[in-house]
Structures are given as C-alpha cells and as structure tokens.
Design a protein around this motif. Structure first.
Motif, PDB file in Angstrom:
ATOM      1  N   ALA A 222       3.436   5.758  -2.850  1.00 17.88           N
ATOM      2  CA  ALA A 222       4.608   6.591  -3.267  1.00 17.88           C
ATOM      3  C   ALA A 222       4.892   6.723  -4.705  1.00 17.88           C
ATOM      4  O   ALA A 222       5.265   7.616  -5.141  1.00 17.88           O
ATOM      5  N   PHE A 223       4.626   5.534  -5.501  1.00 18.42           N
ATOM      6  CA  PHE A 223       4.763   5.593  -6.769  1.00 18.42           C
ATOM      7  C   PHE A 223       3.762   6.642  -7.513  1.00 18.42           C
ATOM      8  O   PHE A 223       4.311   7.470  -8.309  1.00 18.42           O
ATOM      9  N   VAL A 224       2.668   6.547  -7.053  1.00 18.50           N
ATOM     10  CA  VAL A 224       1.582   7.423  -7.523  1.00 18.50           C
ATOM     11  C   VAL A 224       2.083   9.050  -7.386  1.00 18.50           C
ATOM     12  O   VAL A 224       2.202   9.611  -8.089  1.00 18.50           O
TER      13      VAL A 224
ATOM     14  N   TYR B  83       0.611   1.981 -14.562  1.00 20.82           N
ATOM     15  CA  TYR B  83       1.070   1.297 -13.320  1.00 20.82           C
ATOM     16  C   TYR B  83       0.095   0.533 -12.617  1.00 20.82           C
ATOM     17  O   TYR B  83       0.540  -0.518 -12.198  1.00 20.82           O
ATOM     18  N   LEU B  84      -0.849   1.065 -12.319  1.00 20.95           N
ATOM     19  CA  LEU B  84      -2.129   0.512 -11.553  1.00 20.95           C
ATOM     20  C   LEU B  84      -2.613  -0.659 -12.323  1.00 20.95           C
ATOM     21  O   LEU B  84      -2.710  -1.709 -11.635  1.00 20.95           O
TER      22      LEU B  84
ATOM     23  N   LEU C 194       0.779  -1.147  -0.036  1.00 17.28           N
ATOM     24  CA  LEU C 194      -0.006  -0.002   0.118  1.00 17.28           C
ATOM     25  C   LEU C 194       0.650   1.274  -0.035  1.00 17.28           C
ATOM     26  O   LEU C 194       0.633   2.097  -0.748  1.00 17.28           O
ATOM     27  N   ILE C 195       1.871   1.100   0.791  1.00 19.61           N
ATOM     28  CA  ILE C 195       2.847   2.423   0.767  1.00 19.61           C
ATOM     29  C   ILE C 195       3.402   2.609  -0.365  1.00 19.61           C
ATOM     30  O   ILE C 195       3.842   3.722  -0.763  1.00 19.61           O
ATOM     31  N   THR C 196       4.081   1.514  -1.101  1.00 19.70           N
ATOM     32  CA  THR C 196       4.691   1.396  -2.188  1.00 19.70           C
ATOM     33  C   THR C 196       4.067   2.066  -3.280  1.00 19.70           C
ATOM     34  O   THR C 196       4.229   3.071  -4.110  1.00 19.70           O
TER      35      THR C 196
ATOM     36  N   GLU D 160       0.675  11.997 -15.078  1.00 19.66           N
ATOM     37  CA  GLU D 160      -0.349  11.317 -14.425  1.00 19.66           C
ATOM     38  C   GLU D 160      -0.993  10.341 -15.328  1.00 19.66           C
ATOM     39  O   GLU D 160      -1.398   9.105 -14.660  1.00 19.66           O
ATOM     40  N   PRO D 161      -1.040  10.271 -16.474  1.00 21.23           N
ATOM     41  CA  PRO D 161      -1.424   9.067 -17.482  1.00 21.23           C
ATOM     42  C   PRO D 161      -0.923   8.072 -16.920  1.00 21.23           C
ATOM     43  O   PRO D 161      -1.395   6.821 -17.274  1.00 21.23           O
ATOM     44  N   ILE D 162       0.629   7.822 -16.645  1.00 22.34           N
ATOM     45  CA  ILE D 162       1.364   6.755 -16.480  1.00 22.34           C
ATOM     46  C   ILE D 162       0.889   6.015 -15.272  1.00 22.34           C
ATOM     47  O   ILE D 162       0.840   4.833 -14.901  1.00 22.34           O
TER      48      ILE D 162
END
Length: 298
Positions: free
Chosen positions: A219-221, A236-237, A214-216, A230-232
């Motif tokens: 952090a990536f967002v 990623y999700l 969850l933390i990771t 933002e589109p990335i």
C-alpha cells in the motif's frame, strides 16, 4: 499528592512509538506554522498519550509487564486525577489552535477511556479492540494532527488527501498492535480480556502480523507511485528492512519456543526498532516532500 508510581504510569517515553503518525502528517501538511507544530506535538505526545496511558493503567491495574514498564508499580488513587490533569492540559493546548482540534483531542481521549473502563472495556473484544485501537491511533490521529497543524476543522477527516495516508498509518498499526499483546496472554486470560493475540495464539499472531506487514508495504509503495515519488520507495524499503529483519528473527525463535520468546523484551525491542526507523523515514520524507532543505541550499 502525586506519587512516583503515578509519574511512571504516565509512560511519557512510550509516546516515541506513536510519533511516526505525527511526522507523516507533518510531511504532508502544506501550511506549516512553527507555533502550531509545537502545540500539536506537545498536546499529543507530552499530554494526551500519557493521559491515556495512565488512565488505562488505573483501571487495568496490571501486575505483569505492560508497554513501557517491565515491572509496573502499584496503582495509587492519585493516578486517575493525574490522567485528568494531563487531559485538561492537552485540551487547553488544543484550544491554542482552535476549538475543533481541542474537540478531536477529547474524542480520542473518550475512546481511549472506553478501551479500559470496566463498564465498556473495549479491550475484552478481540476484533473490536484491534480495529478501534488501530483506527484511532492511526487514521484518526493522522487526521487530527493534520487538522491541528493546518488550523482546519472536522471536515479534514473526509478529504481524500487525508483519508488515504491516514488509513496507511492504520494499516501499520493493525499489523504491529497484536505483537504488543503476545507477552500478556496470562494476565489477559485471568482478567477475561479476549485480546486478538490471545484469540490467534502466539504463532497465529505472527502469521497475522506478517500478512498485515506485506499489505502495508504494498500500500505504501502504491501511495508513493501515485504521487510520482518513486525514489522515496527505496528509502522506505531501506527503513523497513531492519524492522522486517528483526521481526523474522523473532518469529524464527517463536517457532522453536513460543512461551520463552513471546516476551516483554522482544516486544519492546520490536517497538523500539520500528519507532526509530519509521520516525527517521518520516522525518526524511518531511524534508524531502516540503523541500525545506533546498530552500537553505542543501
């Protein structure tokens, strides 16, 4: 003479699981060079990691499943020397770039040796081994790869544009690392290695990993938002969705029968699906971030 068992202990295919760190560094490297990309990739994935795997196997002498080997063969004396030869080749490849990159490879190797060597054996310290493994396989490797890919020196390690994404890779590994230990509790206990997973217990390991994931993710967002990408985030999700789904399914089985499902096959399945989707994401991020495809009209 090199035995077939020693070649198996190199566990070269296991390098797939650490490739996302390399591809992330490659995606953020501003100064690409084909020969440096090749030297760094070969030095790390074909020689340094297998050297580390075989060296640790030599001292661990596992009789039960280990990462990449469901039934590890008996260790023979040539395994030690094989690991040293692979390390020497990794350092030699590093010197094709510069001596600083070669010295980074040596530092990584020495820490890896300390992980299993009986006189130090970092592995027997639960929190220390967890931190060191995640730090060196994550941030240190990211910075090392970035330095090698860009022909830079040790000062690279303290640059904010390297430090932040490098720590993101450590966050990924700090979450997944204890999951690789859940099926080794019996052998670790007999050997006196108090791994973090053994300390937390099977269910505790999954709760800990869940919090780290969850933390990771958060952090990536944040990282992609800070770079106006933002589109990335959605890509990623999307890449993380199958990984989290597998984890949740595995966790649901663990809740019903921890001893049965804390197994090698489930753990390797988690590693495999994570590696495949994260490698795919970071390769995509490399093309998107560098705009290489646009150059060729795609």
């Amino acid at each position: 003479m090199i035995t077939a068992s020693s070649l198996r202990h190199l566990r070269i295919p296991f390098s797939l699981f650490l490739m996302p760190v390399f591809f992330f560094a490659l995606a953020l490297t501003p100064n690409h060079n084909e020969s440096r990309i090749l030297w760094v990739f070969l030095a790390l994935h074909l020689f340094l990691y297998p050297s580390s795997n075989s060296y640790n196997s030599f001292y661990d002498r596992d009789e039960e499943s280990i990462g990449g080997l469901k039934t590890p063969p008996k260790v023979t004396p040539d395994l030690f020397w094989l690991s040293m030869v692979f390390l020497g080749i990794a350092i030699g490849l590093g010197l094709q770039i510069n001596w600083e990159f070669a010295s980074m490879i040596l530092v990584y190797a020495l820490v890896s040796m300390a992980y299993s060597h009986p006189k130090i054996r970092i592995k027997k310290y639960p929190w220390g081994s967890w931190f060191i493994a995640g730090f060196f396989q994550g941030y240190f490797t990211f910075a090392m790869a970035y330095a090698g890919l860009s022909n830079l020196d040790w000062s690279t390690f303290v640059k904010p544009h390297v430090l932040i994404p490098g720590m993101l890779t450590s966050l990924m590994l700090w979450g997944s690392y204890p999951l690789t230990q859940v099926y080794q509790h019996g052998e670790d206990s007999r050997r006196g290695d108090q791994t973090l997973s053994l300390k937390l217990g099977i269910k505790g390991t999954f709760l800990f990993a869940n919090a780290c994931f969850l933390i990771t993710g958060i952090a990536f967002v944040w990282y992609f938002i800070s770079r106006n990408q933002e589109p990335i985030i959605w890509v990623y999700l999307g890449a993380m969705a199958p990984i989290i789904l597998y984890f949740l399914i595995w966790f649901s089985f663990i809740r019903t029968n921890p001893k049965k499902y804390a197994s090698y096959s489930w753990a390797m399945g988690m590693n495999t699906i994570s590696a495949l989707f994260l490698n795919a994401f970071f390769i995509y991020y490399f093309f998107e971030n560098t705009q290489i495809l646009q150059v060729f009209g795609y």
